[in-house]
Design an enzyme around this catalytic site. Structure first.
Site, mmCIF file in Angstrom:
data_model
loop_
_atom_site.group_PDB
_atom_site.id
_atom_site.type_symbol
_atom_site.label_atom_id
_atom_site.label_comp_id
_atom_site.label_asym_id
_atom_site.label_seq_id
_atom_site.Cartn_x
_atom_site.Cartn_y
_atom_site.Cartn_z
ATOM 1 N N PRO A 100 20.431 41.748 -0.361
ATOM 2 C CA PRO A 100 20.579 40.640 0.489
ATOM 3 C C PRO A 100 20.264 39.217 -0.450
ATOM 4 O O PRO A 100 19.039 39.295 -0.700
ATOM 5 C CB PRO A 100 19.706 40.879 1.430
ATOM 6 C CG PRO A 100 18.882 42.300 1.252
ATOM 7 C CD PRO A 100 19.024 42.620 0.093
ATOM 8 N N GLU A 101 21.127 38.224 -0.105
ATOM 9 C CA GLU A 101 20.727 36.925 -0.634
ATOM 10 C C GLU A 101 20.713 36.100 0.577
ATOM 11 O O GLU A 101 20.316 36.585 1.781
ATOM 12 C CB GLU A 101 22.043 36.251 -1.565
ATOM 13 C CG GLU A 101 21.980 37.589 -2.805
ATOM 14 C CD GLU A 101 23.163 37.115 -3.617
ATOM 15 O OE1 GLU A 101 23.448 36.029 -3.735
ATOM 16 O OE2 GLU A 101 24.054 38.154 -4.022
ATOM 17 N N ARG A 134 16.459 22.959 -19.848
ATOM 18 C CA ARG A 134 16.207 24.271 -20.089
ATOM 19 C C ARG A 134 17.148 24.676 -21.324
ATOM 20 O O ARG A 134 18.330 24.222 -21.399
ATOM 21 C CB ARG A 134 16.372 25.039 -19.058
ATOM 22 C CG ARG A 134 15.133 24.944 -18.086
ATOM 23 C CD ARG A 134 15.183 25.579 -16.939
ATOM 24 N NE ARG A 134 14.212 25.335 -15.896
ATOM 25 C CZ ARG A 134 12.909 26.137 -15.803
ATOM 26 N NH1 ARG A 134 12.772 27.270 -16.861
ATOM 27 N NH2 ARG A 134 11.851 25.855 -15.573
#
Length: 277
Positions: free
Chosen positions: A2-3, A157
């Site tokens: 599940p997100e 990043r």
DNA sequence: CAAACTACCTGACTGC
DNA sequence: TGCAGTCAGGTAGTTT
């Protein structure tokens, strides 16, 4: 599994069925259902009344009429189900709570989890956030979500963009499905280096993720099988709208080239090799 | 420190 | 049919 949209669907279901109820006859039915660093056994919450259900990213917690909260994470296969007391158990019931008081009687809450990566715990709040979710960044729907500073952070990043948007400490809620879908929508290859992307492109990616997850939420989340269901046991319907996830070998709806699947960071990435350079 | 890798589980499915 | 290998929506701990 599940997100954010799936966890939010579960949260809304719990809100409807569990708020105002007292948790009674609490049972931990599997040795790993409680996080080892739980502040107390979940059975110590016996008699606690649920006053609210909160969420940050994929972390859920039950607010109670006492200082502690009942913390929950669904992991890859966790589910909450509200069922009539005594109804035959599902296959992987890991914990059970009788829901006492209120109008609907004779119901219990079950925590079900095939793969046991999900967990429950007793936790304490600091500034309204449980300690176990303190390291999780605000999610894309949080009023505290500061998109400009997250875009700046990402531009500094050197990791692959997909790894970065899956990092719940940078921004939370996105999992493997919505990462692939958002990257397709923003036309970004999952292995592009964060720092090489323009601020405009990263903003487009985050806006796409938010928009896709909002649509998924309207459909009750994404599910392919009974491993993701809401508290009433129903599946979501967003899988019919997926553009790349699980679509290896199918034509891209924008350009007609075949969707490719590659593997990195121990998981699959689905993308269009023509649209996403 | 940031980034990459590994482990943690069960079960469904594929190919031999 | 059996068996080995692969894959699955996530996170945390370790290593580089």
């Amino acid at each position: 599994m599940p997100e954010l949209p799936e966890v939010e669907t579960v949260r809304r279901g719990l809100e409807r069925w569990v708020i105002g109820k007292k948790l009674k006859n609490i049972q931990a039915l599997h040795p790993r259902v409680e996080r080892p660093d739980s502040w107390a056994p979940i059975t110590s919450l016996e008699g606690a009344k649920v006053t609210g259900i909160s969420r940050r990213g994929k972390f859920l917690w039950f607010e109670l009429d006492r200082p502690q909260v009942l913390m929950a994470h669904l992991g890859m296969s966790g589910q909450f189900l509200v069922q009539p007391i005594g109804k035959v158990d599902e296959r992987h019931v890991r914990a059970r709570f009788t829901l006492a008081g209120g109008l609907q009687k004779n119901r219990e809450l079950r925590f079900i989890d095939q793969r046991t990566f999900g967990w429950l715990a007793v936790d304490n709040l600091t500034d309204g956030i449980p300690s176990m979710a303190a390291h999780i960044a605000p999610d894309l729907f949080d009023p505290n979500f500061d998109q400009a500073s997250i875009v700046a952070n990402l531009r500094n990043r050197k990791s692959k963009i997909k790894s970065a948007i899956l990092d719940q400490q940078i921004l939370s809620g996105i999992g493997n499905i919505y990462a692939d879908e958002s990257l397709w929508a923003a036309k970004i290859h999952p292995e592009r280096i964060c720092g090489d992307l323009s601020a405009k492109k990263i903003n487009l990616l985050i806006d796409s993720a938010r928009e896709i997850m909002a649509r998924a939420l309207e459909s009750g989340g994404t599910s392919f099988d009974d491993l993701y269901i809401n508290v009433n046991g129903e599946s979501g319907y967003f899988e019919v709208q997926l553009e790349v996830y699980g679509c290896e070998g199918e034509p891209c709806s924008r350009c007609g080239r075949l969707i490719k699947r590659i593997s990195f960071a121990n998981r699959s990435s689905h993308f269009c090799p023509y649209c996403q350079k």
